[in-house]
Design a protein around this motif. Structure first.
Motif, PDB file in Angstrom:
ATOM      1  N   ILE A 191      11.346 -15.410 -30.064  1.00  0.00           N
ATOM      2  CA  ILE A 191      10.761 -14.987 -28.764  1.00  0.00           C
ATOM      3  C   ILE A 191      10.328 -16.367 -28.151  1.00  0.00           C
ATOM      4  O   ILE A 191      10.497 -16.907 -26.955  1.00  0.00           O
ATOM      5  CB  ILE A 191       9.472 -13.937 -28.521  1.00  0.00           C
ATOM      6  CG1 ILE A 191      10.341 -12.660 -28.827  1.00  0.00           C
ATOM      7  CG2 ILE A 191       9.078 -14.095 -27.370  1.00  0.00           C
ATOM      8  CD1 ILE A 191       9.467 -11.415 -29.022  1.00  0.00           C
ATOM      9  N   GLU A 192       9.199 -17.118 -28.925  1.00  0.00           N
ATOM     10  CA  GLU A 192       8.701 -18.410 -28.660  1.00  0.00           C
ATOM     11  C   GLU A 192       9.866 -19.726 -28.453  1.00  0.00           C
ATOM     12  O   GLU A 192       9.778 -20.304 -27.344  1.00  0.00           O
ATOM     13  CB  GLU A 192       7.955 -18.893 -29.677  1.00  0.00           C
ATOM     14  CG  GLU A 192       6.381 -18.427 -29.671  1.00  0.00           C
ATOM     15  CD  GLU A 192       5.502 -18.772 -30.961  1.00  0.00           C
ATOM     16  OE1 GLU A 192       5.805 -19.765 -31.211  1.00  0.00           O
ATOM     17  OE2 GLU A 192       4.789 -17.788 -31.367  1.00  0.00           O
ATOM     18  N   ALA A 193      10.816 -19.487 -29.126  1.00  0.00           N
ATOM     19  CA  ALA A 193      12.070 -20.453 -29.049  1.00  0.00           C
ATOM     20  C   ALA A 193      12.815 -20.193 -28.089  1.00  0.00           C
ATOM     21  O   ALA A 193      13.867 -20.621 -27.846  1.00  0.00           O
ATOM     22  CB  ALA A 193      12.744 -20.693 -30.478  1.00  0.00           C
ATOM     23  N   LYS A 194      12.561 -19.024 -27.391  1.00  0.00           N
ATOM     24  CA  LYS A 194      13.728 -18.536 -26.433  1.00  0.00           C
ATOM     25  C   LYS A 194      15.140 -18.118 -27.101  1.00  0.00           C
ATOM     26  O   LYS A 194      16.120 -18.541 -26.290  1.00  0.00           O
ATOM     27  CB  LYS A 194      13.662 -19.130 -25.055  1.00  0.00           C
ATOM     28  CG  LYS A 194      12.396 -19.132 -24.513  1.00  0.00           C
ATOM     29  CD  LYS A 194      12.469 -20.054 -23.159  1.00  0.00           C
ATOM     30  CE  LYS A 194      11.185 -19.510 -22.085  1.00  0.00           C
ATOM     31  NZ  LYS A 194       9.954 -19.677 -22.868  1.00  0.00           N
ATOM     32  N   THR A 195      15.161 -17.787 -28.426  1.00  0.00           N
ATOM     33  CA  THR A 195      16.567 -17.746 -29.086  1.00  0.00           C
ATOM     34  C   THR A 195      16.901 -16.364 -29.304  1.00  0.00           C
ATOM     35  O   THR A 195      17.914 -16.063 -30.142  1.00  0.00           O
ATOM     36  CB  THR A 195      16.758 -18.438 -30.265  1.00  0.00           C
ATOM     37  OG1 THR A 195      15.587 -18.337 -31.054  1.00  0.00           O
ATOM     38  CG2 THR A 195      16.559 -20.014 -29.841  1.00  0.00           C
ATOM     39  N   LYS A 251      20.455 -15.246 -28.698  1.00  0.00           N
ATOM     40  CA  LYS A 251      21.318 -16.326 -29.142  1.00  0.00           C
ATOM     41  C   LYS A 251      22.400 -15.782 -30.250  1.00  0.00           C
ATOM     42  O   LYS A 251      21.585 -15.321 -31.419  1.00  0.00           O
ATOM     43  CB  LYS A 251      20.941 -17.531 -29.457  1.00  0.00           C
ATOM     44  CG  LYS A 251      20.694 -18.423 -28.175  1.00  0.00           C
ATOM     45  CD  LYS A 251      20.622 -19.934 -28.430  1.00  0.00           C
ATOM     46  CE  LYS A 251      20.244 -20.461 -27.004  1.00  0.00           C
ATOM     47  NZ  LYS A 251      19.634 -21.939 -27.361  1.00  0.00           N
ATOM     48  N   ALA A 252      23.542 -15.970 -30.498  1.00  0.00           N
ATOM     49  CA  ALA A 252      24.515 -15.637 -31.524  1.00  0.00           C
ATOM     50  C   ALA A 252      23.869 -16.113 -32.888  1.00  0.00           C
ATOM     51  O   ALA A 252      23.409 -17.535 -32.749  1.00  0.00           O
ATOM     52  CB  ALA A 252      25.911 -16.032 -31.333  1.00  0.00           C
ATOM     53  N   GLY A 253      23.570 -15.602 -34.067  1.00  0.00           N
ATOM     54  CA  GLY A 253      23.062 -16.281 -35.078  1.00  0.00           C
ATOM     55  C   GLY A 253      21.381 -16.383 -35.264  1.00  0.00           C
ATOM     56  O   GLY A 253      20.812 -16.680 -36.233  1.00  0.00           O
ATOM     57  N   SER A 254      20.856 -15.956 -34.020  1.00  0.00           N
ATOM     58  CA  SER A 254      19.321 -15.741 -34.072  1.00  0.00           C
ATOM     59  C   SER A 254      19.048 -14.705 -35.338  1.00  0.00           C
ATOM     60  O   SER A 254      19.603 -13.627 -35.606  1.00  0.00           O
ATOM     61  CB  SER A 254      18.562 -15.614 -32.950  1.00  0.00           C
ATOM     62  OG  SER A 254      18.814 -14.068 -32.668  1.00  0.00           O
ATOM     63  N   HIS A 255      17.915 -15.122 -35.845  1.00  0.00           N
ATOM     64  CA  HIS A 255      17.305 -14.147 -36.963  1.00  0.00           C
ATOM     65  C   HIS A 255      17.109 -12.615 -36.270  1.00  0.00           C
ATOM     66  O   HIS A 255      17.345 -11.691 -36.884  1.00  0.00           O
ATOM     67  CB  HIS A 255      16.053 -14.459 -37.669  1.00  0.00           C
ATOM     68  CG  HIS A 255      16.150 -15.946 -38.536  1.00  0.00           C
ATOM     69  ND1 HIS A 255      17.210 -16.182 -38.974  1.00  0.00           N
ATOM     70  CD2 HIS A 255      15.207 -16.850 -38.396  1.00  0.00           C
ATOM     71  CE1 HIS A 255      17.055 -17.470 -39.670  1.00  0.00           C
ATOM     72  NE2 HIS A 255      15.946 -17.856 -39.278  1.00  0.00           N
TER      73      HIS A 255
END
Length: 205
Positions: A86-90, A93-97
């Protein structure tokens, strides 16, 4: 499947998820990534036992579980895993944990419904239980092409007897272990859904 020789796969899965459910039902339900990914990896051979219909699920599931296992070296809990994304805004995204966690949760949910259906379905065919589990969990997220491949693969499923033989279980021991997994995994799935809903991430993506 030679790698299952002598292994009591269902018992291992049942015990691992029982431990996870004890954690999520406790006063401090911080589920750690390492034991979670370890328990999920025990489920992987099940997809392999179901043959071509679930080949896509096996490949996808194994890759996502491996990612979570890798993440567990630096991230302790599932909560912090999501919060970091959430902090990284990812998050999406495909592949995010976080995305991988959602996919893995679907895998363990599908197995839960499959087991439920096996326990209430008469006869030796797995076609109905597997079709219902797929329709409930994966089908809404799959395009027409994948759904078509899966539907065709349903005719190549092993029988219930063949599946139990691969898993080194007899009917009565399998029933007990499947029931254990159904109850324990439901608690874990609810816990993960709550993590997503509490952060207003939703679970249908």
């Amino acid at each position: 499947m030679a790698d299952l020789e002598g292994e009591k796969v269902l018992r291992k899965i049942g015990e691992a998820f029982k431990e996870l459910s004890t954690t999520v039902n406790s006063q401090t339900p911080d589920l750690e990534v390492a034991p979670f990914s370890r328990a999920c990896s025990l489920v992987s051979p099940l997809f392999g036992c179901l043959g071509i219909a679930f080949k896509f699920a096996e490949i996808d599931y194994v890759a996502k579980v491996d990612d979570l296992a890798e993440a567990s070296k630096s991230i302790v809990t599932l909560q912090s895993l999501i919060d970091r994304d959430i902090e990284a805004k990812t998050v999406r995204k495909a592949g995010s944990h976080t995305r991988n966690l959602l996919r893995v949760k679907r895998g363990i949910d599908m197995v839960r419904i499959l087991f439920e259906q096996i326990l209430v379905t008469e006869g030796n065919s797995l076609k109905d239980p597997a079709s219902k589990a797929y329709a409930q969990v994966f089908a809404p997220h799959h395009g027409w092409a994948i759904r078509k491949v899966v539907a065709a693969g349903m005719y190549a499923l092993p029988t219930k007897a063949q599946l139990l033989k691969k898993l080194n279980e007899d009917e009565s021991s399998a029933r007990v272990q499947m029931q254990n997994y159904i109850v324990a995994s439901a608690a874990v799935i609810i816990y993960i859904d709550k993590l997503f809903h509490a952060r207003e991430l939703g679970i249908d993506w």
